[in-house]
Structure formats: structure tokens, C-alpha cells
Enzyme design. Structure first.
Site, mmCIF file in Angstrom:
data_model
loop_
_atom_site.group_PDB
_atom_site.id
_atom_site.type_symbol
_atom_site.label_atom_id
_atom_site.label_comp_id
_atom_site.label_asym_id
_atom_site.label_seq_id
_atom_site.Cartn_x
_atom_site.Cartn_y
_atom_site.Cartn_z
ATOM 1 N N TYR A 214 -12.750 14.898 -5.831
ATOM 2 C CA TYR A 214 -14.302 14.387 -5.828
ATOM 3 C C TYR A 214 -14.932 15.393 -5.578
ATOM 4 O O TYR A 214 -16.355 15.393 -5.880
ATOM 5 C CB TYR A 214 -14.232 13.287 -4.677
ATOM 6 N N LYS B 152 1.684 13.533 -5.925
ATOM 7 C CA LYS B 152 2.363 13.848 -7.192
ATOM 8 C C LYS B 152 3.011 15.214 -7.160
ATOM 9 O O LYS B 152 2.582 16.003 -8.048
ATOM 10 C CB LYS B 152 1.261 13.318 -8.180
ATOM 11 N N ASP C 52 2.844 7.162 -8.823
ATOM 12 C CA ASP C 52 3.263 6.180 -10.063
ATOM 13 C C ASP C 52 4.229 5.187 -9.402
ATOM 14 O O ASP C 52 3.907 3.883 -9.570
ATOM 15 C CB ASP C 52 3.603 6.906 -11.212
ATOM 16 N N ASP D 3 -8.296 5.955 -3.626
ATOM 17 C CA ASP D 3 -9.447 5.427 -4.089
ATOM 18 C C ASP D 3 -8.908 4.217 -4.725
ATOM 19 O O ASP D 3 -8.783 3.061 -4.810
ATOM 20 C CB ASP D 3 -10.326 6.051 -5.013
ATOM 21 N N ASP E 220 -7.945 -0.056 -3.746
ATOM 22 C CA ASP E 220 -8.298 -1.236 -4.604
ATOM 23 C C ASP E 220 -7.081 -1.994 -5.080
ATOM 24 O O ASP E 220 -7.182 -3.422 -4.869
ATOM 25 C CB ASP E 220 -9.017 -0.842 -6.019
HETATM 26 C C1 IPM Z 1 -14.828 3.541 -2.824
HETATM 27 C C2 IPM Z 1 -15.748 3.557 -4.288
HETATM 28 C C3 IPM Z 1 -16.439 5.031 -4.288
HETATM 29 C C4 IPM Z 1 -15.364 5.929 -4.273
HETATM 30 C C5 IPM Z 1 -17.268 5.163 -5.543
HETATM 31 C C6 IPM Z 1 -18.481 4.230 -5.425
HETATM 32 C C7 IPM Z 1 -17.950 6.608 -5.604
HETATM 33 O O1 IPM Z 1 -15.227 3.329 -5.433
HETATM 34 O O2 IPM Z 1 -15.406 3.629 -1.865
HETATM 35 O O3 IPM Z 1 -13.973 3.329 -3.196
HETATM 36 O O4 IPM Z 1 -14.662 6.386 -5.415
HETATM 37 O O5 IPM Z 1 -14.987 6.585 -3.396
HETATM 38 MG MG MG Z 2 -13.093 2.801 -4.884
#
Ligand code: IPM
Ligand code: MG
Length: 355
Positions: free
Chosen positions: A141, A191, A223, A247, A251
Site C-alpha cells: 500500500y 506467502k 491461499d 485487507d 473482508d
Molecule cells: C479497508 C478498505 C481500504 C483498504 C480502502 C478503502 C483503501 O478496503 O479499510 O479495508 O484497502 O485498506
Molecule cells: Mg478492505
């Protein structure tokens, strides 16, 4: 007395932050602890008003308070701006960096009342309680990035993934400490069969294990981890990983609990902690009183626990959320047959009343 800087942001951000502020008032009445809130421009709305998605004044206010509560930023309206003006790259990432918030805690905790709202079978997710610790201010990032045109006229893009031992060690210590307070199990995700940065990650994390003899450390490839998360998620407790893997996996872990609208986060490491729901700005439902404020309300609970050391107040909020769900109230994202659908504001009010 604590001072909280509110960054409502874009899309559903202002609605969910308003819900959390409502609950904060209830916490104040119930516990007698005083909270002062002040609001600042951040994200697309800040760009619209000032030409800068992260105004200098906003940063000053954040650094000057005791904690920051963020709604969400971004939306299609700002997706075509030059990259450095976009809410994600121009505001969110620099905020995390400037606050020194290198350790991002993302709990995936299922409320029993919602075990049937998950797309996975109840027996796979019921009782789930995972804490993802995501490195937040390094890796791909933040590494150097550029584009160049090659002699044949084609274009090449480069993103560099770098980690230093110090960056790995400090976030790993946060994860070890958490594991110690929970079940004593830590899984580090990397990884290492391909990436040099992952091999260093694994070395540094393994090197710390001797200092935490009470923590059982395991390593898993990312993975395989993605697969295990949907196969048998209850094998995990604390998971430690680098920025981009975190990230993606957070999710995925969030969906095990029924809805991304339920999941809070805390970003720690600096003087001022940053708290935000892990969902985005959901422009499609913004302004319609449809958003689920629970992720932001639970982020507030994390603030009470981690920034203000008020674990009882945090537990009150979490218990109130649980009660409202047990009573059958649902926002649209977690709606199920036989339940009562409520809007963003009503959900926050119900939680406030049960505190
Ligand atoms: C998160 C979001 C952010 C990230 C985006 C919006 C830049 O997806 O906080 O997980 O990738 O960190
Ligand atoms: Mg995210």
C-alpha cells in the site's frame, strides 16, 4: 473527560456516525464519563469543500484529541479525480500513516442471533470469534509505485512490497499480546513460499515466539488460509498478517458473521487511536436510513476499551447490541423472515435505550 474527533466522511458515513454518537450519549448518561465530540471534513466531502480530501486542519484536530471515529469515505463521484486527490489515497491512507496506526484489529465475532444470517451453515460459524491483526501502515500500500513506457510503447506499472524487521516486530507484538489475553493461539499468515518479504515476516514472527512461551504460534500460507476460513473458520483465534493480505482476509472473515455491516475495527499504535467500521461508504443506499450502524457502534465500543480503558462501558454497548438482535430487530442487510426491519436511526435508538 475524553475528546473524540468525528470524521463522518461520505455516503452512509454521516448516518452511521450519527448512530454511534447517539449511543455515546447514552454511555455518558449511564456511566457519568464525559465525552466531547467535534467534527471535521474528511474524504470526498472535504475535497468538494476545500479542494483537499484531507485538510491540514482535520489532521491537527485528530492529533489533538484522544481518539478518532471515522464513518467511511469515497464514492463514484471522486473516482475519476487525480489519484492523490481521491479519498482513499489522498485521505484514508495518509490518516492511518500520520496517526501511526500500524496495528489494525478486525474482530469477526458472530452474534448468536445472526448465526442463520451467514451464507455458511450455522454449525460452521456459530460461536465464531476471530481477531484479525492487519499491518496497516506498510507493505505494498505504501511502497514506491510508478508507471513507465517501455521502448515498444507498452506501459508497465510497478508497486513495491517492502517490510523491515522493525515494522514486522511491532505489529507481531500486538498480536502476541492479544493472543495471550485470548485463547493463546496465534496464526501468522504469509506467502513465504514465493515472497521474500513473507520469508522475513515468518523469520521475525518466529523469532519472537521464545518471548511468548504461553502462545502457540502457527504459520499458514495465505491461499490455504483463505480456503480454511470458509472450510473450518473456528480453528482460528488471533490471525496476524501484512497489509494487503489483511485487507482481503478481513473482508472474507467478516462475511462469516452474516454482514460486513456488523464489523468494527480499531487501528492502534500511535498516540491517538482510529476507529472505523470495515465497510465502505455504500453510495447506493446513502441518505435512505437503510445502513446498518452496528459496525460503527461496535467501533465505538472498541474505542472505549482500547483508547479509554473503559472495558465495562464497552461491554455495556456490546451487550445492548446483542439484546436488540435477540429481540429480533434487524437492518435491511441482516433482515430475515419473521424479524422486524428498522432503519439506521431506529437501530441506534434501540441500542441506546438498552444500555
Ligand atoms: C479497508 C478498505 C481500504 C483498504 C480502502 C478503502 C483503501 O478496503 O479499510 O479495508 O484497502 O485498506
Ligand atoms: Mg478492505
Amino acid at each position: 473527560m475524553y475528546t473524540i474527533t468525528l470524521l463522518p466522511g461520505d455516503g452512509i458515513g454521516p448516518e452511521v456516525v450519527a448512530g454511534a454518537v447517539h449511543v455515546l450519549q447514552a454511555v455518558q448518561e449511564r456511566t457519568g464519563t464525559r465525552f466531547i465530540t467535534r467534527e471535521a471534513l474528511f474524504g470526498g466531502c472535504a475535497y468538494d469543500e476545500t479542494g483537499n480530501p484531507f485538510p491540514e486542519e482535520t489532521l491537527k484536530l485528530c492529533l489533538d484529541g484522544d481518539a478518532v471515529l471515522l464513518g467511511a469515505v469515497g464514492g463514484p463521484k471522486w473516482d475519476t479525480l487525480p489519484v492523490e486527490k481521491r479519498p482513499e489515497i489522498g485521505a484514508l491512507l495518509p490518516l492511518r500513516k500520520q496517526l501511526g496506526a500500524f496495528a489494525n484489529l478486525r474482530p469477526s465475532l458472530i452474534f448468536s442471533a445472526l448465526a442463520d444470517a451467514s451464507t455458511l451453515k450455522r454449525e460452521v460459524v456459530d460461536g465464531l470469534d476471530i481477531m484479525v491483526v492487519r499491518e496497516l501502515t506498510g507493505g505494498i500500500y505504501f511502497g514506491p509505485k510508478h508507471r513507465e513506457t517501455l521502448p515498444d510503447g507498452s506501459v508497465k506499472a510497478v508497486d513495491i512490497l517492502e517490510y523491515s524487521t522493525g515494522e514486522i516486530e511491532r505489529v507481531a507484538r500486538v498480536a502476541f499480546d492479544l493472543a495471550r489475553k485470548r485463547s493463546g493461539k496465534l496464526t501468522s499468515v504469509d506467502k513465504a513460499n514465493v515472497l521474500e518479504s513473507s520469508r522475513l515476516w515468518r523469520e521475525v514472527v518466529s523469532g519472537l515466539a521464545g518471548e511468548y512461551p504461553d502462545v502457540e504460534l502457527n504459520h499458514i500460507l495465505v491461499d490455504n488460509c483463505a480456503m480454511q476460513l470458509v472450510r473450518y473458520p473456528k480453528q482460528f483465534d488471533v490471525m496476524l498478517t501484512e497489509n494487503m493480505f489483511g485487507d482481503i482476509l478481513s473482508d472474507q472473515a467478516s462475511q462469516l458473521t452474516g454482514s460486513i455491516g456488523m464489523l468494527p475495527s480499531a487501528s492502534l499504535g500511535g498516540k491517538v487511536g482510529l476507529y472505523e467500521p470495515i465497510h465502505g461508504s455504500a453510495p447506493d443506499i446513502a441518505g435512505q436510513n437503510l445502513a446498518n450502524p452496528i459496525a460503527t457502534i461496535l467501533s465505538l465500543a472498541m474505542m472505549l476499551r482500547y483508547s479509554f480503558d473503559l472495558p465495562e462501558a464497552a461491554a455495556l454497548v456490546e451487550q445492548a447490541v446483542s439484546s436488540v438482535l435477540e429481540e429480533g430487530y434487524r437492518t435491511s442487510d441482516i433482515m430475515q423472515p419473521g424479524m422486524r426491519q428498522v432503519g439506521t436511526g431506529e437501530m441506534a435508538e434501540l441500542i441506546g435505550v438498552r444500555l
